[in-house]
Motif scaffolding. Structure first.
Motif, PDB file in Angstrom:
ATOM      1  N   ARG A   1     -57.419   3.591 -39.325  1.00 55.46           N
ATOM      2  CA  ARG A   1     -58.717   4.265 -39.484  1.00 55.46           C
ATOM      3  C   ARG A   1     -58.549   5.741 -39.825  1.00 55.46           C
ATOM      4  N   HIS A   2     -57.432   6.326 -39.392  1.00 58.09           N
ATOM      5  CA  HIS A   2     -57.184   7.742 -39.624  1.00 58.09           C
ATOM      6  C   HIS A   2     -56.295   7.990 -40.844  1.00 58.09           C
ATOM      7  N   LEU A   3     -55.601   6.947 -41.291  1.00 53.62           N
ATOM      8  CA  LEU A   3     -54.614   7.121 -42.350  1.00 53.62           C
ATOM      9  C   LEU A   3     -55.107   6.755 -43.742  1.00 53.62           C
ATOM     10  N   ALA A   4     -56.086   5.852 -43.820  1.00 55.04           N
ATOM     11  CA  ALA A   4     -56.435   5.308 -45.130  1.00 55.04           C
ATOM     12  C   ALA A   4     -57.883   4.835 -45.160  1.00 55.04           C
ATOM     13  N   VAL A   5     -58.389   4.634 -46.373  1.00 58.79           N
ATOM     14  CA  VAL A   5     -59.781   4.214 -46.584  1.00 58.79           C
ATOM     15  C   VAL A   5     -59.835   2.703 -46.791  1.00 58.79           C
ATOM     16  N   LEU A   6     -60.602   2.021 -45.954  1.00 58.49           N
ATOM     17  CA  LEU A   6     -60.745   0.572 -46.033  1.00 58.49           C
ATOM     18  C   LEU A   6     -61.585   0.179 -47.242  1.00 58.49           C
ATOM     19  N   GLU A   7     -61.049  -0.761 -48.018  1.00 59.47           N
ATOM     20  CA  GLU A   7     -61.851  -1.326 -49.104  1.00 59.47           C
ATOM     21  C   GLU A   7     -62.171  -2.789 -48.816  1.00 59.47           C
ATOM     22  N   PHE A   8     -61.136  -3.601 -48.586  1.00 59.13           N
ATOM     23  CA  PHE A   8     -61.347  -5.038 -48.404  1.00 59.13           C
ATOM     24  C   PHE A   8     -60.598  -5.555 -47.184  1.00 59.13           C
ATOM     25  N   TYR A   9     -61.005  -6.737 -46.733  1.00 59.16           N
ATOM     26  CA  TYR A   9     -60.218  -7.504 -45.780  1.00 59.16           C
ATOM     27  C   TYR A   9     -59.458  -8.556 -46.563  1.00 59.16           C
ATOM     28  N   LEU A  10     -58.320  -8.954 -46.046  1.00 68.16           N
ATOM     29  CA  LEU A  10     -57.503  -9.993 -46.643  1.00 68.16           C
ATOM     30  C   LEU A  10     -57.428 -11.150 -45.662  1.00 68.16           C
ATOM     31  N   ALA A  11     -57.638 -12.369 -46.149  1.00 63.74           N
ATOM     32  CA  ALA A  11     -57.579 -13.558 -45.302  1.00 63.74           C
ATOM     33  C   ALA A  11     -56.204 -14.196 -45.406  1.00 63.74           C
ATOM     34  N   VAL A  12     -55.615 -14.503 -44.254  1.00 59.00           N
ATOM     35  CA  VAL A  12     -54.328 -15.190 -44.191  1.00 59.00           C
ATOM     36  C   VAL A  12     -54.588 -16.552 -43.550  1.00 59.00           C
ATOM     37  N   PRO A  13     -54.626 -17.635 -44.361  1.00 58.74           N
ATOM     38  CA  PRO A  13     -54.891 -18.958 -43.795  1.00 58.74           C
ATOM     39  C   PRO A  13     -53.792 -19.364 -42.806  1.00 58.74           C
ATOM     40  N   VAL A  14     -54.203 -20.023 -41.732  1.00 64.29           N
ATOM     41  CA  VAL A  14     -53.262 -20.501 -40.724  1.00 64.29           C
ATOM     42  C   VAL A  14     -52.871 -21.933 -41.074  1.00 64.29           C
ATOM     43  N   ALA A  15     -51.569 -22.163 -41.290  1.00 63.78           N
ATOM     44  CA  ALA A  15     -50.994 -23.477 -41.597  1.00 63.78           C
ATOM     45  C   ALA A  15     -51.760 -24.207 -42.713  1.00 63.78           C
ATOM     46  N   PRO A  16     -51.866 -23.588 -43.895  1.00 63.02           N
ATOM     47  CA  PRO A  16     -52.632 -24.235 -44.967  1.00 63.02           C
ATOM     48  C   PRO A  16     -51.884 -25.388 -45.626  1.00 63.02           C
ATOM     49  N   THR A  17     -52.648 -26.335 -46.163  1.00 61.95           N
ATOM     50  CA  THR A  17     -52.103 -27.324 -47.089  1.00 61.95           C
ATOM     51  C   THR A  17     -52.510 -26.857 -48.481  1.00 61.95           C
ATOM     52  N   ARG A  18     -51.622 -27.041 -49.450  1.00 64.70           N
ATOM     53  CA  ARG A  18     -51.847 -26.471 -50.774  1.00 64.70           C
ATOM     54  C   ARG A  18     -51.719 -27.517 -51.877  1.00 64.70           C
ATOM     55  N   GLN A  19     -52.565 -27.379 -52.887  1.00 64.58           N
ATOM     56  CA  GLN A  19     -52.491 -28.189 -54.106  1.00 64.58           C
ATOM     57  C   GLN A  19     -52.930 -27.309 -55.270  1.00 64.58           C
ATOM     58  N   THR A  20     -52.462 -27.633 -56.464  1.00 64.61           N
ATOM     59  CA  THR A  20     -52.962 -26.905 -57.616  1.00 64.61           C
ATOM     60  C   THR A  20     -54.451 -27.203 -57.749  1.00 64.61           C
ATOM     61  N   GLY A  21     -55.187 -26.269 -58.334  1.00 61.78           N
ATOM     62  CA  GLY A  21     -56.623 -26.452 -58.497  1.00 61.78           C
ATOM     63  C   GLY A  21     -56.988 -27.751 -59.203  1.00 61.78           C
ATOM     64  N   PRO A  22     -56.396 -28.019 -60.398  1.00 61.11           N
ATOM     65  CA  PRO A  22     -56.747 -29.259 -61.103  1.00 61.11           C
ATOM     66  C   PRO A  22     -56.417 -30.519 -60.301  1.00 61.11           C
ATOM     67  N   GLU A  23     -55.271 -30.519 -59.615  1.00 56.18           N
ATOM     68  CA  GLU A  23     -54.871 -31.683 -58.811  1.00 56.18           C
ATOM     69  C   GLU A  23     -55.854 -31.893 -57.651  1.00 56.18           C
ATOM     70  N   TRP A  24     -56.224 -30.798 -56.987  1.00 59.72           N
ATOM     71  CA  TRP A  24     -57.147 -30.895 -55.858  1.00 59.72           C
ATOM     72  C   TRP A  24     -58.514 -31.413 -56.305  1.00 59.72           C
ATOM     73  N   VAL A  25     -59.022 -30.904 -57.424  1.00 64.84           N
ATOM     74  CA  VAL A  25     -60.321 -31.370 -57.939  1.00 64.84           C
ATOM     75  C   VAL A  25     -60.239 -32.839 -58.303  1.00 64.84           C
ATOM     76  N   ALA A  26     -59.152 -33.271 -58.975  1.00 63.78           N
ATOM     77  CA  ALA A  26     -59.001 -34.667 -59.366  1.00 63.78           C
ATOM     78  C   ALA A  26     -58.934 -35.570 -58.133  1.00 63.78           C
ATOM     79  N   ASN A  27     -58.156 -35.183 -57.124  1.00 62.07           N
ATOM     80  CA  ASN A  27     -58.056 -35.987 -55.896  1.00 62.07           C
ATOM     81  C   ASN A  27     -59.397 -36.054 -55.170  1.00 62.07           C
ATOM     82  N   ARG A  28     -60.091 -34.951 -55.164  1.00 61.96           N
ATOM     83  CA  ARG A  28     -61.413 -34.885 -54.502  1.00 61.96           C
ATOM     84  C   ARG A  28     -62.411 -35.790 -55.213  1.00 61.96           C
TER      85      ARG A  28
END
Length: 194
Positions: free
Chosen positions: A162-189
């Motif tokens: 708070r004293h060192l820098a100016v906040l612009e955004f928050y960053l989300a770090v998913p906990v234990a995510p499962t991952r797929q490419t976008g096209p693969e995930w859409v096709a499976n869905r």
């Protein structure tokens, strides 16, 4: 199109505008506004109002982005994502964190199919599914001689940041995510729904 997306403001071409997008009015000169308070320290504010002016696709309103991240709101439709519902994060392959807020899975599937930028990226875009996430802070720590912003990541709520820098955004770090490419995930869905 998910039901909540139909209620979003639209651009002049009639496309729904995601809730985290910045809007500019004709007299906006692009100035960055910085304010300070005890909770956030120095932070960037944004005077934009969804539906007023012209949306800047690809540019996030820092105020709404932070609100969506903290409150577990969908970055597209702006509605809450239930704690028992899996979150979808859309971004670069093997991303350690995400600047875009989480999405409902229906909203993520819709975005991957209609957003020209996401669609064109193909396999370079990935969907990370997680039940929850932690936050970090993306803060501006200075400027290079060439006028580029220098940034640093800090732990969420770090009192020294708070004293060192100016906040612009928050960053989300998913906990234990499962991952797929976008096209693969859409096709499976699509196959599992059919």
């Amino acid at each position: 199109m998910p039901q909540h997306v139909t209620q979003l403001p639209r651009n002049t071409a009639g496309r729904p505008v995601p809730g985290n997008i910045s809007w500019y009015e004709a007299d906006d000169d692009g100035s960055i506004f910085v304010t300070s308070n005890d909770e956030l320290g120095g932070h960037i504010t944004c005077p934009c109002t969804p539906g007023r002016g012209t949306p800047a696709f690809g540019e996030q309103c820092p105020v709404r982005q932070r609100e969506f991240m903290v409150q577990r709101l969908c970055g597209l439709c702006t509605k809450g994502i239930a704690t028992m519902e899996q979150l979808a994060f859309v971004g670069e392959t093997d991303a350690g964190y995400y600047l875009e807020p989480p999405l409902h899975q229906d909203c993520a599937a819709y975005a991957l199919q209609v957003c020209p930028r996401l669609h064109a990226a193909g396999d370079r875009i990935e969907v990370a599914l997680a039940q929850t996430y932690t936050l970090m802070e993306d803060r501006i720590v200075g400027m290079t001689a060439g006028g580029e912003l220098r940034r640093a990541r800090f732990a969420f709520g770090d009192p020294m940041a708070r004293h060192l820098a100016v906040l612009e955004f928050y960053l989300a770090v998913p906990v234990a995510p499962t991952r797929q490419t976008g096209p693969e995930w859409v096709a499976n869905r699509t196959q599992s729904v059919a």
